[in-house]
Design an enzyme around this catalytic site. Sequence first.
Site, PDB file in Angstrom:
ATOM      1  CB  ILE A  35      -1.035   0.121   1.084  1.00 39.34           C
ATOM      2  CG1 ILE A  35      -0.159   0.206   2.526  1.00 39.34           C
ATOM      3  CG2 ILE A  35      -1.712  -1.165   1.204  1.00 39.34           C
ATOM      4  CD1 ILE A  35      -1.005   0.645   3.748  1.00 39.34           C
ATOM      5  CB  ILE A 189      -1.211  -2.911  -4.941  1.00 42.79           C
ATOM      6  CG1 ILE A 189      -2.191  -2.296  -6.350  1.00 42.79           C
ATOM      7  CG2 ILE A 189      -1.933  -4.115  -4.575  1.00 42.79           C
ATOM      8  CD1 ILE A 189      -1.989  -3.192  -7.541  1.00 42.79           C
ATOM      9  CG  ASP A 190       3.255   0.458  -2.957  1.00 43.64           C
ATOM     10  OD1 ASP A 190       2.780   1.127  -2.170  1.00 43.64           O
ATOM     11  OD2 ASP A 190       4.351  -0.240  -2.812  1.00 43.64           O
ATOM     12  CE  LYS A 191       3.291   7.169  -7.879  1.00 45.02           C
ATOM     13  NZ  LYS A 191       4.290   7.016  -9.147  1.00 45.02           N
ATOM     14  NE  ARG A 292       8.722  -0.898  -2.689  1.00 48.26           N
ATOM     15  CZ  ARG A 292       8.223   0.378  -2.777  1.00 48.26           C
ATOM     16  NH1 ARG A 292       7.214   0.884  -2.699  1.00 48.26           N
ATOM     17  NH2 ARG A 292       9.346   1.204  -2.962  1.00 48.26           N
TER      18      ARG A 292
END
Length: 357
Positions: A35, A189-191, A292
């Site tokens: 996120i 979820i991340d960009k 990550r």
Amino acid sequence: MNYDNLNDSLEFNTGTSTDSSEDAALHEGLLEDEILDDQDDADIAEESGPEKLFTAIIDEKLSGKRIDKVLSLLFPEHSRSYLKSLIVDGKVKINDKTVSKASIAVSLGDKIELVVPPPRELNIKPENIPLDILYEDSDVLVVNKPKDMVVHPAAGHYEGTLVNAVMYHCGDNLSGINGVMRPGIVHRIDKDTTGSIIICKNDNAHRKIAAQLKEHSIKREYVAIVYGIIEEDEGTVEGTIGRHPTDRKKMAINVPGGKSAVTHYKVIKRFYESKMTYVACRLETGRTHQIRVHMSSIGHPLLGDEVYKGGRKTNIKLNGQCLHARILGFIHPTTGEYIETMAPLPEYFEHLLNTLK
């Protein structure tokens, strides 16, 4: 080589959780996958209408608990982060005295007063942005999010988000549990991460999916390209994840106050000449930047990850980490049927896999 048919046979040894409470899933507010940093609706929203006053008397079950935890149990319709903001804003009293700290403990018989501001009005506009739909029915929508798209509006990102696109596609058929900034959103979820994300079209679906996320029963499998050659065929990374002690924009492993996190990984292919490994990662928990942080912690940061690369360098030009949410499996909130979707690899990812040696 076509890498889109590899993961069907991958099996992971994963753990299970015993918490099956749907309400518990909502107490922490928005559940996290991979996120972005949280942005509260209050950052840009306006208030209108009358305030509402709620009161409660502390019983034995709540006595001794922190006031923010007590409020989240008493008022599960509000996220814990939002209730903390009300404490900071002076909207909470214990025995007629305004509370200023979320860590204050309550006692048996204490009178709690909570003032909830009026509903926020925010003009988030639907936008006709094409969606790559993997599955859709009257309860849920699963989409394949492209790279460089923010999931929901936040400070600095009010347009062009997945929420803007989903509002256009679904109209008023979106859950409202996570507020005006995040209609339908139950995880993120991340960009710069691509792949599967589930959207809930009503509150019942939201509660059921949130409960599955909370108890870790949703199947979430990612694929990634990492630096270095991973020698073992599979493994597990365990370590709490929390805010970095000195860089608040980063997360870190095994820091005070961190939340438990478990990531299982399995090697798909090793690129010995390029000194990189293609892996599948299965989330047992869902913490901010979990894959990550965990992969970086064992010396294999994700290719393209400028935040956690740990000094690694490459001549490959990328826009963010090579991470793709490929498989999403869940129990349908109405039918009870198991649904599994697979998001095709983005073109840049497929090209990389065919280029590495």
